[in-house]
Structure formats: structure tokens, C-alpha cells
Enzyme design. Structure first.
Site, PDB file in Angstrom:
ATOM      1  N   PRO A 261       0.821  -1.221   0.000  1.00 41.68           N
ATOM      2  CA  PRO A 261       0.000   0.000   0.000  1.00 41.68           C
ATOM      3  C   PRO A 261       0.854   1.270   0.000  1.00 41.68           C
ATOM      4  O   PRO A 261       0.495   2.260  -0.626  1.00 41.68           O
ATOM      5  CB  PRO A 261      -0.820  -0.130   1.286  1.00 41.68           C
ATOM      6  CG  PRO A 261      -0.934  -1.604   1.496  1.00 41.68           C
ATOM      7  CD  PRO A 261       0.365  -2.179   1.013  1.00 41.68           C
TER       8      PRO A 261
ATOM      9  N   ALA B 240       4.224   1.295  -0.899  1.00 40.58           N
ATOM     10  CA  ALA B 240       5.458   1.120  -1.675  1.00 40.58           C
ATOM     11  C   ALA B 240       5.150   0.431  -2.980  1.00 40.58           C
ATOM     12  O   ALA B 240       4.329  -0.472  -3.042  1.00 40.58           O
ATOM     13  CB  ALA B 240       6.464   0.278  -0.881  1.00 40.58           C
TER      14      ALA B 240
ATOM     15  N   ILE C 238     -10.936   1.239 -35.940  1.00 44.42           N
ATOM     16  CA  ILE C 238     -11.176   0.668 -37.285  1.00 44.42           C
ATOM     17  C   ILE C 238     -12.448  -0.183 -37.278  1.00 44.42           C
ATOM     18  O   ILE C 238     -13.204  -0.199 -38.248  1.00 44.42           O
ATOM     19  CB  ILE C 238      -9.946  -0.156 -37.745  1.00 44.42           C
ATOM     20  CG1 ILE C 238      -8.775   0.789 -38.049  1.00 44.42           C
ATOM     21  CG2 ILE C 238     -10.276  -1.030 -38.960  1.00 44.42           C
ATOM     22  CD1 ILE C 238      -7.444   0.103 -38.253  1.00 44.42           C
TER      23      ILE C 238
ATOM     24  N   GLU D 125       4.686  -3.618 -13.692  1.00 43.83           N
ATOM     25  CA  GLU D 125       6.146  -3.792 -13.680  1.00 43.83           C
ATOM     26  C   GLU D 125       6.864  -2.492 -14.054  1.00 43.83           C
ATOM     27  O   GLU D 125       7.807  -2.476 -14.838  1.00 43.83           O
ATOM     28  CB  GLU D 125       6.561  -4.967 -14.574  1.00 43.83           C
ATOM     29  CG  GLU D 125       5.997  -6.272 -14.028  1.00 43.83           C
ATOM     30  CD  GLU D 125       6.630  -7.521 -14.612  1.00 43.83           C
ATOM     31  OE1 GLU D 125       7.829  -7.490 -14.935  1.00 43.83           O
ATOM     32  OE2 GLU D 125       5.920  -8.533 -14.722  1.00 43.83           O
TER      33      GLU D 125
ATOM     34  N   SER E  83       5.033   3.665 -17.456  1.00 39.96           N
ATOM     35  CA  SER E  83       5.813   4.328 -18.521  1.00 39.96           C
ATOM     36  C   SER E  83       6.695   5.431 -17.936  1.00 39.96           C
ATOM     37  O   SER E  83       7.819   5.660 -18.393  1.00 39.96           O
ATOM     38  CB  SER E  83       4.873   4.918 -19.568  1.00 39.96           C
ATOM     39  OG  SER E  83       4.238   3.896 -20.291  1.00 39.96           O
TER      40      SER E  83
END
Lengths: 255, 381
Positions: free
Chosen positions: B128, B130, B335, B361, B364
Site C-alpha cells: 500500500p 510502496a 477501425i 512492472e 511508462s
């Protein structure tokens, strides 16, 4: 139990086949080559027999350099070693059977397994021809195979139109596999890595004493006629139904 | 220099592709709806040797390499990103810490079964307070003679519900910010795991919360030396980024293929969508970005396989490929138009799944921090 599995490399069934420039062979560029699907059932059966009865499974394949890739795939599935009869000549069924039979004589065997036919030429000749050349019994289109090593006999179930035929025979013998015999396994990744260390012995067609002049020559290949454009009937359902009946009657002539 | 895969890499990719299309793809959309975790499929992947791709045969691995592993993750991710995530997390985060930092005894006791797929393995880093800021780790592991006593909470932990063990980071000295890591068997008293998050995407990937409540483990379950946890997990995350990059390439490739198929079939104003330049430009951009992302992932894998520094390239690969997956899946929905917004087509699933890739992981933003840190280091050296 020593089992030879005869494997043919064929164009992937999803590949669009085109006639080559000579009009008597298929254009090979852009083709993805795979193991003949019926031969995969033969490989799986051989591996299962080895798991039960121990012994050795050897794959034999005839064809140009690219065939080595198909043999490697069988090694990745768990086959012990391979024999590659190398030739760039396109063989007829008899020559292929003669080459495979020559390797089988060198190797000796308890069983020869192969697919009931190859999906490229659909000739279904090589299994039966090998049995004749090697003078051993054969069972074709096999759905179930049981082996009694004590009596050296096989019981095979083969597919007939709307029936199953059960036959008993001694081995050594030639068995051709039908879809339904088993479910071919996925190769395991450790086996893929080990495949490169397994032996593939190369034999040349000429040194096996095979006549390189074919008995059967393909004189021409033609593509099937283009399918006519579909007719789509629109408008009032009653009228459309009338038109449909009319077309089925006069054009398609199915009524 | 050349760009060809080795014959083994091609065979591994094709074998995984056959499995992905034959076994994984058929119910992927259904699992996305139900949130069912396909543990039976994961066990089958274990028995076929998928989990051991980058590990030595000595420990039950397949003896292949990072490149083959990246190809395999891409293929699974292409048909089911949730399963691709579970696969990548199991191998890169669950198995790798033991493979790289574990003792022989720890590998024998825990790693071999994880590689076989008897159970999965989880990596408990996020808390929570870290995440990428591991200095905030609150979980404590206090030494008591030949044991450690663990207390704390881990959140957003992939695969923990089916994990045989959890590699957990913790502080051994409450006064110090230094981190150590421990192997915590799932059945140790005081370990409780809850996997009931409701997620935007990656719905059939298992995501759990873990509580350690006076969990006592033997000292020999500590991974490596005390206070080495920080360096260990930085290493582990570097490797993990290659697999998330590969997973992202899979999602982007699936988005491109779905778009090509739909644009060929759907007609408007009397012609197929793919005859409109507006659509062609989208397809061209998607194809270019997929190709670039895959090339970067392969470069990072190639460097790792040659034991060269690869951390900066792995961060670039993860950052670029995940952002490509985000763009490609969003364009795929565009599309498809209205149809793309419905779950009759898989592209809305790809778009929801892709969002995790730019977060998990290391977001960005974290990847950009990592890349910049290497740039500044290079400049100052």
C-alpha cells in the site's frame, strides 16, 4: 520394439496452391511445409508404443534439404533419430516406397507406421507398396492398434464405410494410420532443444540402388475452374423464393 | 549482424503458437468475461517446458534462452494477454529470483516444482505504501534466532492464489531502509491470500492481496544475503521488462491482425474499409510500430543472452512496446467502429488489457526515469 515411421513433408493444408511455370508441378515459393497430418498420427502411435513396450523409434523421410526440418520436428516430439534420404528429384509412389523399403531393410524393424495417405497427392500408395516390397503383412486406415509382444501378433481396427473391421496379424508388418488413432502430442521444449543433438543420417537415393527414372510421370496440373460469383436474391420474400426455386430447378438442376 | 532466429528459436515459437491457437485461444474471450484463471492450462504449459525456457536443464529448465522466452510470451499474449501476463510473471518474477539468487537447496525445494508447473510462483514487492519506491516497504522480517517473523501486506500480486511460494521483500531492521527478500511457502501459518480484485482488463490473470500475520519462516528461506533485496529486485525487474515488452508485442500484433481482417471484410460506401486511405494509414502505422517494438524487445533479449548490460534497452523495449500496444489496440477499436466497442470482437479486450502494460512492472513514467538515469550515468562517466 523397433518402430520405423515413414514421414512425408507436404505443403500446409492452409497454403494456397498454384501451378508452377512448367505446368506439371506446384509453385514452391511461399509454401509453408509441414509434416503430413496422417503421418503425425503414426508418430504419436509409435511414441506411445515405445512408452509401453520400450525400444526405439526411427523416422525416415525422402526429399530435398528442407525435409530435414520435418525430421527435426519429429525428433522434438520424442523420436530417437532420423534417416533422411536426400534427393532433389520428384519421385513417384513406387520410387518413394522402394527408397523407404531399402532403408527399412538396412535398419530392420518390428513395425512400420505411416499415414494412410499424404495430403498432397492423396495417392495412398506408399504404405501398401512398402509391404509388398518388404514381403510383410499390412493393415491400412487403422483406428486402433494393440500389440501382443508375447505372441508377436497385432490386433488392428480399421475404418470401413459405416463399419469397423477388426483384423489380427503377425508382425513385422506395415500399419497405415487414420485420423482418430490418437491425439498427436505437442512437442515439449526440452525435447526441441535436445532435437539438435539427435542423429539424422543422410542416405543418397542413388546409393540405395533406386532407379531415378519414374514409372509415373505427371504430365499436367490444372487449377480447378474459378467458382462463379454467388447470386444474391433480394426483394419481396415471395418473389425471391420463386426465383430461388426457378434457379435450383433450371440452373443448378438439383430439383 | 543478422536478424534470423536460430532453428531452435523458430521451432519453439511455432510449437508455442500451435499450443496458443489450439488450447489457449478457444476460450480466451469467455475467460475474460468470467475472470476464470486457467490454472489447468498453466500446468500443461509447465509440463511442456514453457516455464523452463530460459533456465538450465540442471534445474528442470528447457535450456533455451531469453530470446525464445520472449517469442513464447508474445505468442501466448497474442491470443490471451491475461495468460501471457500470468506466464511472464511466473517465470520472470516468480522463478527468476530463485534461479539467480537462490541456494542449491532452495532451488531443489522450490524452483523445480515451479518450473514443472506443479504450482505457480509469485513476487511480493508492491505494498500500500510502496511500489516502484521500494524504500517505502513496510513489511518487516525480524530475526528471532534461526527464524524470521514477517508482518505486512502486499498488494496487486500476480498468481499468488496458485503460488507454492511467494518471494517477498521486507525490512529486517525497522530503523534501516534496506530490504531483504524471503521465500515464503504459501501454506505457512499466518499467510492469507485474497484474489478478489475487480479489474478493467487482464481479468483472467490472478491478482491478489497478501497478508503476513506473524509468519515464521526458517532463516534458510532468506534469498541471498541480508540487505541485498534492493539489488536483487532491480535485476529481476530488468529481466521482467523484456517479457512485458514481448507480451505487449503480442497484444499489438493481435490488434493489427484483427484490424487487417476486419478492414478486408467490412464494406462501406461500396468498397472494403481497407480501400480507404484513412484506414490504410492506420494499418501502416500499426504494422511499423509492431515491427519496431518487436525488434527492440529482441535486441534487449539478445543482449541479456550474451550477458551484456541490457537494463536500459529492456526499459526502452517495455516502454515502447507497451505504448505501441496501447495505440494499436485503440486504433483497432477505431477501425472496427461501433462493432469494436462490443465484446463480439476481441479488440475491446485488447484495449482494456493493453492499459495494464503501460502500468505494470513499472509505469511508462518509471521506464523514462530508468532510461534517463542511464543516459546521465553514461554522460558523466
Amino acid at each position: 520394439m523397433k518402430i520405423l515411421v515413414m514421414v512425408k513433408q507436404v505443403p500446409d493444408t492452409a497454403t494456397r496452391i498454384r501451378v508452377g511455370g512448367d505446368g506439371a508441378s506446384i509453385a514452391s515459393d511461399g509454401i509453408k511445409w509441414v509434416i503430413n497430418p496422417y503421418d503425425e498420427f503414426a508418430i504419436e502411435e509409435a511414441l506411445q508404443i515405445r512408452e509401453r513396450l520400450h525400444g526405439e523409434v526411427v523416422v525416415v523421410s525422402v526429399g530435398p534439404q528442407r525435409v530435414e526440418e520435418a525430421i527435426r520436428q519429429t525428433l522434438a516430439m520424442g523420436v530417437d533419430r532420423g534417416v533422411h534420404v536426400k534427393t532433389d528429384v520428384a519421385l513417384d509412389s513406387y520410387q518413394a516406397a522402394a527408397a523407404l523399403a531399402a532403408v527399412a531393410r538396412q535398419e530392420t524393424f518390428d513395425l512400420i507406421l505411416t499415414g494412410k495417405q499424404a495430403v498432397d497427392d492423396d495417392a495412398a500408395q506408399v504404405g501398401p507398396l512398402m509391404s509388398v516390397l518388404l514381403e510383410v503383412p499390412q493393415v491400412t486406415v487403422v483406428l486402433k492398434l494393440s500389440i501382443n509382444p508375447d505372441t508377436q501378433r497385432l490386433i488392428a481396427e480399421r475404418e470401413l464405410e459405416g463399419a469397423i473391421e477388426v483384423v489380427e496379424l503377425p508382425y513385422p508388418a506395415v500399419i497405415t494410420a487414420q485420423r482418430g488413432l490418437n491425439e498427436p502430442r505437442y512437442p515439449t521444449l526440452p525435447n526441441i532443444m535436445k532435437a539438435k543433438k539427435k542423429e539424422i543420417r543422410v542416405e543418397l537415393l542413388e546409393s540405395l540402388g533406386i532407379d531415378v527414372v519414374p514409372k509415373v510421370r505427371i504430365t499436367a496440373l490444372t487449377e480447378p475452374p474459378a467458382r462463379p460469383v454467388a447470386k444474391i436474391l433480394t426483394g419481396d420474400p415471395l418473389e425471391a423464393a420463386e426465383q430461388l426455386v426457378n434457379l435450383l430447378h433450371h440452373e443448378a438442376k438439383v430439383l | 549482424m543478422h536478424f534470423d532466429l536460430t532453428p531452435e528459436e523458430v521451432m519453439i515459437r511455432d510449437a508455442v503458437r500451435d499450443f496458443a491457437e489450439g488450447v489457449v485461444a478457444p476460450n480466451a474471450s469467455k475467460r475474460d468475461e468470467t475472470g476464470e484463471v486457467p490454472f489447468a492450462i498453466m500446468q500443461q504449459m509447465g509440463s511442456l517446458g514453457f516455464f523452463g525456457i530460459p533456465f538450465a536443464e540442471e534445474w528442470g529448465g528447457s535450456g533455451a534462452n531469453t530470446m525464445s522466452y520472449a517469442l513464447a510470451v508474445e505468442e501466448i499474449g497474442r491470443v490471451d494477454a491475461s495468460l501471457g501476463l500470468g506466464f511472464a510473471a511466473h517465470v520472470s518474477l516468480g522463478c527468476s529470483p530463485l534461479y539467480y539468487f537462490g541456494s542449491d537447496a532452495q532451488k531443489r525445494q522450490f524452483l523445480e516444482q515451479a518450473i514443472k508447473g506443479v504450482y505457480l510462483a509469485a513476487f511480493g514487492l508492491t505494498e500500500p505504501e510502496a511500489g516502484s519506491d521500494a524504500g517505502g516497504t513496510q513489511t518487516k522480517a525480524l530475526r528471532e534466532g534461526e527464524h524470521y517473523r514477517l508482518n505486512g501486506t502486499k498488494i496487486f500480486i500476480t498468481n499468488a492464489g496458485h503460488a507454492g511460494y511467494i518471494v517477498a521483500t521486507a525490512r529486517t531492521d525497522p530503523a534501516s531502509r534496506k530490504i531483504s527478500s524471503f521465500i515464503v511457502p504459501h501454506d505457512t501459518a499466518g499467510v492469507s491470500v485474497r484474489c478478489d480484485y475487480t479489474k478493467m482488463g487482464m481479468r483472467s490473470s490472478e491478482t491478489c492481496e497478501i497478508h503476513f500475520d506473524d509468519v515464521v519462516i526458517p532463516a534458510e528461506y532468506r534469498l541471498g544475503a541480508e540487505d541485498k533485496g534492493f539489488h536483487q529486485f532491480l535485476d529481476i525487474l530488468d529481466g521482467g521488462r523484456i517479457s512485458i515488452g514481448a507480451l505487449s508485442v503480442g497484444v499489438a500484433e493481435a490488434s493489427l491482425q484483427a484490424s487487417l481482417a476486419y478492414a478486408n471484410q467490412r464494406r462501406q460506401f461500396g468498397k472494403a474499409l481497407n480501400e480507404f486511405q484513412a484506414i490504410q494509414f492506420k494499418l501502416a502505422d500499426m504494422a511499423m510500430e509492431v515491427e519496431l517494438a518487436r525488434t527492440m524487445v529482441h535486441k534487449a533479449a539478445w543482449l541479456k543472452d550474451r550477458h551484456r548490460p541490457y537494463a536500459k534497452e529492456a526499459a526502452m523495449a517495455k516502454l515502447y512496446a507497451s505504448e505501441v500496444a496501447m495505440r494499436a489496440s485503440s486504433e483497432a477499436v477505431q477501425i472496427h467502429g461501433g462493432a469494436g466497442y462490443m465484446n463480439d470482437f476481441p479488440v475491446e479486450r485488447y484495449m482494456r488489457d493493453a492499459k495494464l502494460l503501460v502500468i505494470g512492472e513499472g509505469t511508462s513514467e518509471i521506464q523514462r526515469m530508468v532510461i534517463a538515469r542511464y543516459l546521465l550515468q553514461e554522460q558523466n562517466s
